[in-house]
Design a protein around this motif. Sequence first.
Motif, PDB file in Angstrom:
ATOM      1  N   ARG A 156       0.800  -1.223   0.000  1.00  9.42           N
ATOM      2  CA  ARG A 156       0.000   0.000   0.000  1.00  9.42           C
ATOM      3  C   ARG A 156       0.832   1.272   0.000  1.00  9.42           C
ATOM      4  N   ASP A 157       2.087   1.208   0.502  1.00 16.09           N
ATOM      5  CA  ASP A 157       2.857   2.447   0.643  1.00 16.09           C
ATOM      6  C   ASP A 157       4.342   2.205   0.390  1.00 16.09           C
ATOM      7  N   VAL A 158       4.786   2.556  -0.798  1.00 15.09           N
ATOM      8  CA  VAL A 158       6.190   2.386  -1.174  1.00 15.09           C
ATOM      9  C   VAL A 158       7.095   3.283  -0.325  1.00 15.09           C
ATOM     10  N   SER A 159       6.636   4.484   0.026  1.00 13.31           N
ATOM     11  CA  SER A 159       7.486   5.401   0.792  1.00 13.31           C
ATOM     12  C   SER A 159       7.812   4.844   2.184  1.00 13.31           C
ATOM     13  N   LEU A 174      14.607   2.176  -7.650  1.00 11.85           N
ATOM     14  CA  LEU A 174      13.213   2.531  -7.902  1.00 11.85           C
ATOM     15  C   LEU A 174      12.838   2.085  -9.303  1.00 11.85           C
ATOM     16  N   SER A 175      11.548   1.994  -9.547  1.00  9.30           N
ATOM     17  CA  SER A 175      11.072   1.578 -10.858  1.00  9.30           C
ATOM     18  C   SER A 175      11.602   2.522 -11.932  1.00  9.30           C
ATOM     19  N   ALA A 181       7.251   1.866  -7.255  1.00  4.34           N
ATOM     20  CA  ALA A 181       7.724   0.499  -7.023  1.00  4.34           C
ATOM     21  C   ALA A 181       9.192   0.539  -6.620  1.00  4.34           C
ATOM     22  N   ILE A 182       9.576  -0.403  -5.766  1.00  7.87           N
ATOM     23  CA  ILE A 182      10.960  -0.546  -5.285  1.00  7.87           C
ATOM     24  C   ILE A 182      11.428  -1.961  -5.586  1.00  7.87           C
ATOM     25  N   THR A 195       5.404  -3.264  -5.407  1.00  7.28           N
ATOM     26  CA  THR A 195       4.688  -2.284  -6.201  1.00  7.28           C
ATOM     27  C   THR A 195       3.480  -1.769  -5.418  1.00  7.28           C
ATOM     28  N   GLN A 196       3.277  -0.468  -5.487  1.00  6.17           N
ATOM     29  CA  GLN A 196       2.178   0.161  -4.739  1.00  6.17           C
ATOM     30  C   GLN A 196       0.878   0.015  -5.497  1.00  6.17           C
ATOM     31  N   VAL A 197      -0.137  -0.465  -4.792  1.00  6.07           N
ATOM     32  CA  VAL A 197      -1.469  -0.617  -5.382  1.00  6.07           C
ATOM     33  C   VAL A 197      -2.484   0.062  -4.472  1.00  6.07           C
TER      34      VAL A 197
END
Length: 199
Positions: A156-159, A174-175, A181-182, A195-197
């Motif tokens: 939910r949260d890449v950061s 990073l993507s 995405a990381i 990946t953030q969804v």
Amino acid sequence: MASLLTLTAIVPLRHRVNCVSVNSIFTNTSSKIYQTTLRNGRNNGLSFTTQAKMSVDGGVLEKESVKDSDEIDYGVVGVHHVGILCENLERSLEFYQNILGLEINEARPHNKLPYRGAWLWVGSEMIHLMELPNPDPLTGRPEHGGRDRHTCIAIRDVSKLKTILDKAGIPYTLSKSGRPAIFTRDPDANALEFTQVDA
């Protein structure tokens, strides 16, 4: 009096249809067979075959039969687990549990296989860590895990994950496409994508 040829099919809600095509695949003087294909943009789809028979008197089309035949449908539900090789189970568990926060699925058999391992929950799916020799080279892998075999985990949260990896001193990229995405690697150089969804 002419009757209309209709195709009646129930398409499961999980299939998003992006393309419908109707092709005449066989014709003779008395009948015509149509194939209708519904595609969802990933080159898989449902195929329906309808045969229409033309009556000799009056040229009226009558539906003779409708057959549903899924081209490739054997009941795929989702990914159950991904197997990841590791050299040292404790070292891998330190990473997957204490850095990434994954929990062990105690219901899975850890002692019934001829090697050590652990099953970790990833949402409703799992990662199966297997302490086995790795046939892949550990050096010379691409720096960016997106250019290597990798397992992708939706988050939910890449950061927040970026902060966790920074604090642990774990390198990542990073993507390259700019999406949230990381990519990182576990202690055995297995590439992981997060990946953030939307929740």
